[in-house]
Enzyme design. Sequence first.
Site, PDB file in Angstrom:
ATOM      1  N   HIS A 150       0.844  -1.198   0.000  1.00 21.34           N
ATOM      2  CA  HIS A 150       0.000   0.000   0.000  1.00 21.34           C
ATOM      3  C   HIS A 150       0.875   1.243   0.000  1.00 21.34           C
ATOM      4  CE1 HIS A 150      -2.321   3.170   2.381  1.00 21.34           C
ATOM      5  NE2 HIS A 150      -2.934   3.090   1.219  1.00 21.34           N
ATOM      6  N   SER A 151       0.548   2.193  -0.856  1.00 23.12           N
ATOM      7  CA  SER A 151       1.249   3.469  -0.919  1.00 23.12           C
ATOM      8  C   SER A 151       2.754   3.244  -1.120  1.00 23.12           C
ATOM      9  CB  SER A 151       0.954   4.274   0.350  1.00 23.12           C
ATOM     10  OG  SER A 151       1.479   5.583   0.262  1.00 23.12           O
ATOM     11  N   MET A 152       3.596   3.796  -0.241  1.00 22.87           N
ATOM     12  CA  MET A 152       5.044   3.669  -0.401  1.00 22.87           C
ATOM     13  C   MET A 152       5.514   2.235  -0.209  1.00 22.87           C
ATOM     14  SD  MET A 152       6.124   6.627  -1.287  1.00 22.87           S
ATOM     15  CE  MET A 152       7.893   6.589  -1.008  1.00 22.87           C
TER      16      MET A 152
END
Length: 911
Positions: A150-152
């Site tokens: 998720h995300s980074m």
Amino acid sequence: GVRDVMFLYEDNRCSMTYMYEYPEYLKIKLPKKTARRYPAYELYLYGEGNYAEENKNLLLTGIPVLFLPGNAGSYKQVRSLGSIALRKAEDVDFKYHFNFFSVNFNEELVALYGGSLQRQTKFVHECIKVILKLYRDREFAPSSVAIVGHSMGGLVARALLTLKNFKPELINLLITQATPHVAPVMPLDKYLTDFYTAVNNHWILKAQDLRNLTTLSVAGGFRDYQVRSGLAFLPRLSQHDSALSVVSSAVPRAWASTDHLSIVWCKELILATIRAFFDLIDENTRQITGDPKKRMSVLNHHFVRHPAKMFEENPEAFTDLTGAFMWITVKGSKWTYSVYNDSDGKYFAFPLASHRKSYSHVYCENTMLDTSSWIYGCMNTSSSMCLEAADLSWRAELLPTTKIVMLKLLDYPSLSHIVIQVPPAAGNKYTLGCEFFKEDSRTVQLPVTHLFSFGLSSSRILLNSTGLLYNVQLQHFNQIYQAFKIYIDSHCQSPKERKPSVYRLHIPWSYEDSITVAKVPSLAEISAKLHIAQPHDDSSLPELNIYSSPDCQYEVILKTSLLQVLGQIVRFHAGAFPVYIVSNILLTYGGQLSTLRSTGQCSDFSLELVRTAKPYKAEPLISIVVFLQGFNWFRELWESLSLPEVDAAVLSRQDAWFPLVSLILFLFGTGIAYWSGVFFSTSLRLFSSLWLTLIRPTELQKDKLITPRRLCGMVSLALVSWTTCGAFAVLIIYLQYFVCSYKAVRVFVTSVSHFQDSGHSKETSQNSSRHTVKAQSSVDNIPKATQSPSNNKTLAEAVNSLKMHIAILNLFTWIVLLNLPSLIYWLKNLRYNFRLDPDPCRSTAIILVCILEILMNSSTSEVKSSKLLKIAAKVPLPLSVAMLAFGRMHLYRVPYFVTFSFLLHVLCCFV
């Protein structure tokens, strides 16, 4: 524009995922060397109820999946995936099941501080080795791990492949959720931008070596204002056949935009992900299949085009239509049929021979959303029934209220009939429809309105619908700064009940479609804007697909939406706002130095901003450089000087730039700079009034610029910067400067007070009180009896110094704000490491400490007569241009330009 991005988006259409048993997180013991090297990080195994109890001895037999949280994300976010996968495993009696692991990154702010990204990547590598060891000696031991990031966390997963000792075969599937793959959202330090460059360059250069890794990137759409969806699309040059990028609004059976956090728990998306995971299982190895083609086929099935059928790797090409069904021949070009409690099954056969000359396509729809086959193509017919048929249901596409098939007749020359199967319906009510048509008759072109029409004009078209489908092609709609409101007004001849109409905005060059379901008749409003501009080698047109009712009339009205145009500018360029604000303040600061040199007086910040902060001073030069970089000779000359590439050129290649953007951003920066100057000026004025009311000022002695005490302060803060965190030292010197700036106020108030005392015998107490309040605005407010040349000179110097300190404080505030993320990161990890390493602003902090320790005690009297003042006054303009040229995509460079300007100011105090 900010309001459009932050608040004006579609409602949340995601359902929440719930755990049916209490979630538990079993901490996995790591090797001592790994635990000692990464004390802040941990690895967990997710479980619920009996499943969690059974796994406490770590005798695992499932398929390993590793979840990586993103910026400030929690390892507990794995629970949505883990819980639904557990329920799905129960449905198949645990013939297959997944073990979901999750990494605890201590909720680090890696989107704002890139110094820990490499450390996180190496830790994930160690985790993968630990996970695979847990399955050693099992019957179906895995040799690889699937990763969901998720995300980074998704970027960290991609960075694994850049490690020297990492074996690519350890990962076979990577799914990223709202991960900014292209560039950081806020490039606040060099480590972050260097990390992105290394990862993206590796994936482009080593694309051939990564073909065995299947990658899916899911973006959140317009609800996600933290990571715009254009950043979540994997670089176009890498892995054309083993990477897929989609927006959640286009994912079948979800059709919903998600914000940055809800993409982790959105039930519709999680269900699609878990269904894909189970379809990826190889029955022989009981692990995720090693066939890249099958992996891509499964992901396309669940995330791109769902045919409303259960996934089959090799579906049967032909089938026999058996059963005691009635055969009915339909010779017309249009046909609809409503089913309600039919006890007998039927086959409707459409002979193609009579339609091939008159029509080019056939379109069929079915509102029964089950997963059974329903449309076939006959290869061999007798007079009464079809002997052999091809299952055309795999050509279908699932929409929210119907499933559709559109076939080009020329692509199926061997078919003699289209057959629709209507099985017995016990209590079910649904409708079917088919029609033959020429493509030209159902495709209309609608030119979009000009950007500068501001919504005052519109394009419209009237569709006298007699069919089930219309395609409205939107001409000249291909840039990210275009945004429109589309109104679809439907009118029907009779008030009978109808199925809802479905409107789909289809973008052919990327999977970012959006779907709207509307009752008929009604007025529906659709927002039309892009996540990715049209590639230069693509000539296709965006389409508005209208799945209509045959007896209704549709009017399509398109208008430019100024609000959403500004929203697009904010969405794509908000990260550059600090550069334009600081550029305006720096130009004003240079103007104040120039005025001080020419007149001996420092002009007011707001007035100087109006005079000097002009976009034509900076932008034309940058535009010329970008234009010249299109020529090889200039590019070679530029590279020979070791100059970095102009950020505007990079943005132009990404089709995220156009000339007016810079003007709008510059004007926005001027407004913010103006109000920040008003804030600092007002706060100091209020303080001066309060100071004079409460305290009777005493005369202050002028100190030297460098004293032993100040030298000790410089050395102390330099040591703080070197041994702890540079941003911490910057914050301390900022607070010290803020407090000491009131010294200028005190000098000013003291001067006023003494002038008033000397003139008291010649002025009434009423006048004296009145001048006390107004004296801070101008020297002219001092009673004339007190205006001796020496008094005027002292007061003017106090006023000038105060104005200069306001400008310096304004600039310095933005340096503090840009360095704040690394300070927050350091404070959060203080119990693990006393020293921030690497520190993006350590060297800059040491220089700033020395400079500002001198500047906070300086006045304009030392600067006026300096030989360097002419240079110091002219340098801010080229620095401002350089800041706009090289700082838009590299915010960490902004403090360098400001620091250099401060350095010249300090030298003016001595030379």
